[in-house]
Enzyme design. Structure first.
Site, short mmCIF file in Angstrom:
data_model
loop_
_atom_site.label_atom_id
_atom_site.label_comp_id
_atom_site.label_asym_id
_atom_site.label_seq_id
_atom_site.Cartn_x
_atom_site.Cartn_y
_atom_site.Cartn_z
CE LYS A 155 -8.41 -8.70 8.46
NZ LYS A 155 -7.44 -9.12 8.93
CG HIS A 200 -3.29 -0.68 -2.72
ND1 HIS A 200 -2.69 -1.06 -2.81
CD2 HIS A 200 -4.35 -0.54 -1.32
CE1 HIS A 200 -2.25 -1.88 -1.34
NE2 HIS A 200 -3.11 -1.74 -0.36
NE ARG A 214 2.68 -9.18 5.94
CZ ARG A 214 1.33 -8.16 5.48
NH1 ARG A 214 0.57 -10.14 5.78
NH2 ARG A 214 0.65 -8.25 4.54
CD GLN A 219 -0.41 -8.67 0.33
OE1 GLN A 219 -0.26 -7.24 -0.11
NE2 GLN A 219 -1.34 -9.24 1.24
CB CYS A 224 -1.00 -0.18 1.16
SG CYS A 224 -0.92 -0.70 2.50
CG HIS A 272 -6.01 -1.30 1.97
ND1 HIS A 272 -4.29 -1.20 2.24
CD2 HIS A 272 -6.21 -0.59 2.64
CE1 HIS A 272 -4.11 -0.28 2.48
NE2 HIS A 272 -5.20 0.27 2.56
CG ASP A 309 -2.39 -5.72 -2.33
OD1 ASP A 309 -3.48 -5.82 -1.48
OD2 ASP A 309 -1.09 -5.26 -1.35
#
Length: 656
Positions: free
Chosen positions: A480, A398, A376, A394, A347, A526, A396
């Site tokens: 979320k 946004h 991570r 991911q 992000c 997200h 992912d």
RNA sequence: GCCGUUGUAGCUCAGUGGUAGAGCAUUCGCUUCGUAAGCGAGUGGUCGGAGGUUCGAAUCCUCUCAACGGCACCA
């Protein structure tokens, strides 16, 4: 000791049975009395009763009138009672065998039960056999379960007196209104809310102790670690056997085992928590990634690629450094005297892309996607195969939008999401809404949280989705929506999420020029559909037991020759398959056809094209399809080569 | 990170103080075979790593790494 409480002013009770029949009884009356009045068979089969939805011991006086159901071994509610009672029997067995062990709690859980004990010496797997034997003795003793109500301070004093400090602590923390009930079985007794079976004999012997594990007292890692013994318990041996069989099946589809056997990936000590994708595994990855890429393009997303390493100042500004810094990989660059962070999510990087150039309200929404590789530093005990790793990618994105676009963007995402799951073969989806975490674990004002949670609730309602709310489970920057899918053997996995964020745009100073030519903050959504590529591929492998659908199978077709006479023809077939875009290989080894069939079937190749002299002469192929789960042998068919190529080419096309 | 278990050949595993083993796989021969394992021979391991005890350690002890089962965690 006092009799179980009931309304003494009431002289009689009116009970309505499930078939609608009404019965009237003079008080006091127990569930057993009611069952006996209906018939001696039922009285014998009765385990408990359910009054107005609450399960009550068979021998307890019924407290009120209402809808009454006799719970027998066949009832849906019976299993929970049996499991809870098995936990009590286990606790008695453990204290008989290992004096000095303290008991804590022992609830029924899915498929069984557990009991947490405090004991200095660890339990070993060998102890489980002895405990199980003792449990069977206790069941054979057929000790009646009896309920008593104790005074709070007496109970606390008593349990402290016998060295059961955990029990005393539980009683101390029970609300004042709560009755302190004790259940006895023979000489053994335990603080317990109940309900229980009439006696230990009713537990039966369809149970098995499964494993020993550590568990923190009250689930808090700051507390003492207790020893938990897990068991499974069922109505009868048949059910137990079926459950054990299911566990074996689950083990067979374990992605770690299949990943090695099918040569998809491996992991090794030098790169803990990261996956080495082999050619076949990465072929699955690319097929899946291409599929998602087609879908998000069609849904109006742009795709970007952002860096791995960032100066710590970015993560300090975003808030990640303070909240998740301990779980980030940090790189000290001596020469520059700087600390870099390896990105743990995408992000902040996407906001940097957004911040390039001036954005107008007309530009919004901007849907920015990335197959973003993140790191991570997960705790060592958290890792699990490729499902929970330290390096993952991911799918992912946004979405930067205006306040008034949140609902539509959310709705569009839900539609995209559910469409993808459907095409991947997952129809059973449950939805949850995770709400704000504790005050010290979140950013932003309560007003902002109220708005964010309200927006998501509205979008879910507008989409007609049923959802469960999970207080305290949200991300630190926003609430979320979680999508949980159910796999072929009934396990659920949280995959896609949508998180609404009013905080990051503020912290990283994202803005657009509105109609009023003033600067405004965009809202950030997200979202991920699969979650992590690694984890999702693991789920797919287990869901399909390795037998991936044709479009995802790394090798879609093996051409297997019977004798070397067909080698040339096999080569021709291979060329044609490749030209048609099919992932095929030819097996012309000097091996018997049985051997080849066995080997490629074990490799879960969807189609084996057998070619011998006959097929070569007639320009045909004998196709053997992989047997589906539970099927002994797959379908076979003989087709003309051109027709066969057309067919597999059509059938292996990925969902568009 | 915490508790427990495990680590021996590519894979599955046997080996509890005295010369490292089996099956499968791999390699090489033979075999040309019609839908889930043809036959024979050979190669292959400093027993997770480091240190210690011992005349001698895969085996006993200490430390350490990793995996597995849970717990805790999961932006």
């Amino acid at each position: 000791m006092q009799p179980a409480s009931h309304d003494k002013s009431q002289k009689e009770l009116k009970l309505t049975l499930p078939d609608g029949k009404e019965l009237t009884f003079a008080t006091p009356v127990t569930g057993l009395d009611v069952a006996s009045s209906i018939g001696p068979g039922l009285a014998k089969a009765a385990l408990a009763v359910k009054l107005n939805g609450e399960i009550i011991d068979l021998n307890r006086a019924l407290p009120a009138s209402g809808a009454l159901e006799i719970v027998t071994r066949k009832s849906a509610d019976a299993l929970e009672i049996i499991r809870h009672d098995t936990a009590h029997v286990m606790a008695e067995a453990v204290q008989e065998l290992f004096p000095g062990t303290q008991v804590t709690i022992g609830p029924s859980i899915e498929n069984g039960f557990y009991y947490d004990f405090a004991r200095d010496e660890p339990f070993s797997t060998e102890d489980l056999g002895a405990i199980e034997k003792k449990m069977k003795e206790i069941v054979a003793r057929n000790e009646p379960f009896t309920r008593e109500v104790w005074k709070r301070d007496e109970a606390i004093r008593h349990f402290e007196g016998i060295g059961e400090k955990y029990k005393a602590e539980i009683i101390r923390d029970l609300p004042e209104s709560e009755e302190i009930s004790i259940y006895r079985q023979g000489k053994w007794y335990d603080l317990c809310r109940g309900p229980h079976l009439p006696s230990t004999g009713h537990v039966g012997t369809a149970f098995k102790l499964m494993k020993v594990a550590g568990a923190y007292w009250r689930g808090d890692s700051n507390n003492a670690q207790l020893q938990r013994i897990y068991g499974t318990a069922w109505r009868d041996q048949k059910e137990l056997d079926a459950h054990l069989h299911m566990l074996e099946e689950a083990e067979k589809r374990d992605h770690r085992k299949l990943g090695r056997e099918m040569d998809l990936f491996h992991m090794q000590e030098e790169s803990v928590g990261s996956v080495f994708w082999h050619d076949k595994g990465y072929t699955i990855w690319r097929a899946l990634e291409d599929f998602i890429r087609r879908r998000i393009r069609a849904a109006g997303y742009q795709e970007v690629k952002t860096p791995q390493l960032f100066d710590s100042s970015l993560f300090k500004a975003s808030g990640h450094w303070d909240i998740y810094g301990d779980n980030m990989f940090k790189v000290e660059v001596k020469a520059d005297e700087r600390t870099l962070g390896v990105k743990p999510m995408n992000c902040p990087a996407h906001v940097q892309v957004f911040n390039q150039g001036l954005k107008s309200y007309r530009d919004l929404p901007i849907r920015m996607a990335e197959f973003g590789c993140c790191h991570r530093n997960e705790p060592s005990g958290a890792m699990h195969g490729i499902m929970r790793v330290r390096q993952f990618t991911q799918d992912d994105a946004h979405i930067f939008c205006r306040d008034d676009q949140v609902e539509k963007e959310s709705l569009d995402y839900f539609k995209l999401q559910l469409g993808v799951y459907k095409d991947l073969g997952f129809e059973n989806i449950s939805v949850k809404l995770a709400l704000r975490p504790g005050a010290n674990e979140r950013l932003g004002s309560d007003e902002v949280w109220d708005r964010a949670e309200g927006d998501l609730r509205n979008a879910l309602t507008a989409a007609g989705l049923e959802f469960e709310e999970l207080p305290g489970e949200g991300a630190f920057y926003g609430p979320k929506v979680e999508f949980h899918l159910t796999d072929a053997i009934g396990r659920t996995w949280q995959c896609g999420t949508l998180q609404l964020d009013f905080n990051l745009p503020e912290r990283l100073d994202a803005s657009y020029i509105g109609e009023d030519s003033q600067r405004h903050r965009p809202v950030m959504l997200h979202r991920a559909i699969l979650g992590s590529m690694e984890r999702f591929i693991g789920i797919l492998i287990e869901h399909h037991a390795g037998k991936l659908p044709l479009w995802l199978a790394p090798v879609q077709c093996v051409i297997a020759t019977i004798t070397s006479d067909a080698d040339d023809y096999a080569q021709e077939v291979l060329e044609k398959l490749k030209a048609a875009g099919v992932r095929a290989v030819a097996d012309v080894r000097n091996e018997k056809i049985n051997y080849k069939i066995r080997e490629h079937s074990l490799q879960k190749i969807p189609e084996i094209w057998v070619v011998g002299k006959r097929e070569a002469e007639e320009a045909k192929v004998a196709i053997r399809h992989l047997a589906a789960e539970g099927e002994k042998q797959g379908a076979q068919e003989v087709l003309a080569l051109d027709a066969a190529i057309r067919k597999i080419s059509d059938e292996s096309a990925p969902p568009q």
